[in-house]
Design a protein around this motif. Structure first.
Motif, PDB file in Angstrom:
ATOM      1  N   LYS A 141      43.265  49.153  23.949  1.00 43.18           N
ATOM      2  CA  LYS A 141      44.629  49.819  24.186  1.00 43.18           C
ATOM      3  C   LYS A 141      44.688  51.238  24.442  1.00 43.18           C
ATOM      4  N   GLY A 142      45.489  51.264  25.585  1.00 44.95           N
ATOM      5  CA  GLY A 142      45.507  52.830  26.066  1.00 44.95           C
ATOM      6  C   GLY A 142      44.913  52.860  27.639  1.00 44.95           C
ATOM      7  N   ASP A 143      44.045  51.991  27.613  1.00 46.96           N
ATOM      8  CA  ASP A 143      43.072  52.147  28.934  1.00 46.96           C
ATOM      9  C   ASP A 143      44.077  51.714  30.122  1.00 46.96           C
ATOM     10  N   ILE A 144      43.774  52.287  31.332  1.00 47.97           N
ATOM     11  CA  ILE A 144      44.810  51.922  32.376  1.00 47.97           C
ATOM     12  C   ILE A 144      44.232  50.764  33.360  1.00 47.97           C
ATOM     13  N   ILE A 145      45.098  49.820  33.725  1.00 46.48           N
ATOM     14  CA  ILE A 145      44.270  48.966  34.580  1.00 46.48           C
ATOM     15  C   ILE A 145      43.947  49.192  35.764  1.00 46.48           C
ATOM     16  N   SER A 146      44.626  50.028  36.548  1.00 45.93           N
ATOM     17  CA  SER A 146      44.383  50.307  38.035  1.00 45.93           C
ATOM     18  C   SER A 146      43.101  51.021  38.060  1.00 45.93           C
ATOM     19  N   GLU A 147      42.341  50.582  39.142  1.00 49.59           N
ATOM     20  CA  GLU A 147      40.890  51.176  39.410  1.00 49.59           C
ATOM     21  C   GLU A 147      41.101  52.267  40.336  1.00 49.59           C
ATOM     22  N   PHE A 148      42.153  52.406  41.107  1.00 48.15           N
ATOM     23  CA  PHE A 148      42.122  53.644  42.023  1.00 48.15           C
ATOM     24  C   PHE A 148      43.680  53.695  42.190  1.00 48.15           C
TER      25      PHE A 148
ATOM     26  N   GLY B 122      49.712  35.721  50.403  1.00 47.36           N
ATOM     27  CA  GLY B 122      48.546  36.201  50.740  1.00 47.36           C
ATOM     28  C   GLY B 122      48.206  37.679  51.243  1.00 47.36           C
ATOM     29  N   VAL B 123      49.215  38.358  51.696  1.00 44.98           N
ATOM     30  CA  VAL B 123      49.285  39.692  52.089  1.00 44.98           C
ATOM     31  C   VAL B 123      49.382  40.445  50.764  1.00 44.98           C
ATOM     32  N   MET B 124      50.047  40.151  49.559  1.00 41.85           N
ATOM     33  CA  MET B 124      50.237  40.753  48.392  1.00 41.85           C
ATOM     34  C   MET B 124      48.766  40.671  47.642  1.00 41.85           C
ATOM     35  N   ALA B 125      48.332  39.534  47.785  1.00 37.86           N
ATOM     36  CA  ALA B 125      46.605  39.434  47.359  1.00 37.86           C
ATOM     37  C   ALA B 125      45.912  40.292  48.046  1.00 37.86           C
ATOM     38  N   TYR B 126      45.990  40.262  49.311  1.00 39.02           N
ATOM     39  CA  TYR B 126      45.124  40.894  50.041  1.00 39.02           C
ATOM     40  C   TYR B 126      45.114  42.715  49.838  1.00 39.02           C
ATOM     41  N   ALA B 127      46.497  43.019  49.634  1.00 38.37           N
ATOM     42  CA  ALA B 127      46.696  44.437  49.403  1.00 38.37           C
ATOM     43  C   ALA B 127      46.083  44.739  47.998  1.00 38.37           C
TER      44      ALA B 127
ATOM     45  N   ASP C 175      43.641  43.259  46.171  1.00 35.38           N
ATOM     46  CA  ASP C 175      42.258  43.023  45.846  1.00 35.38           C
ATOM     47  C   ASP C 175      41.657  43.799  45.138  1.00 35.38           C
ATOM     48  N   GLY C 176      41.118  43.927  44.009  1.00 39.67           N
ATOM     49  CA  GLY C 176      40.145  44.799  43.293  1.00 39.67           C
ATOM     50  C   GLY C 176      40.846  45.955  42.614  1.00 39.67           C
ATOM     51  N   LYS C 177      42.095  46.178  42.831  1.00 41.10           N
ATOM     52  CA  LYS C 177      42.887  47.251  42.367  1.00 41.10           C
ATOM     53  C   LYS C 177      43.072  47.149  40.878  1.00 41.10           C
TER      54      LYS C 177
END
Length: 67
Positions: free
Chosen positions: A60-67, A43-48, A50-52
């Motif tokens: 191909k080549g796009d990053i998956i992290s939003e921030f 739960g803590v890992m999912a909350y940390a 969330d939305g990232k």
């Protein structure tokens, strides 16, 4: 073909396992870890995170992290 007595005894033990279970400090601790500690960690890992990460419509080549 004769049945191996050890395998028969093991099968009987597995089907009647609930009759031989006893609460000991070890079994209580293991149960507590699987009931409370492991879900809390997930739960803590999912909350940390969330939305990232956004995995939709990535090329191909796009990053998956939003921030």
């Amino acid at each position: 073909m004769a049945m191996d007595p050890a395998i028969v005894r093991l099968g009987n033990m597995n089907t009647n396992r609930y009759r031989y279970f006893r609460w000991t400090p070890r079994t209580a601790w293991i149960s507590f870890v699987y009931i409370a500690v492991v879900p809390t960690i997930f739960g803590v890992m999912a909350y940390a995170t969330d939305g990232k990460y956004d995995l939709r419509a990535k090329r191909k080549g796009d990053i998956i992290s939003e921030f």
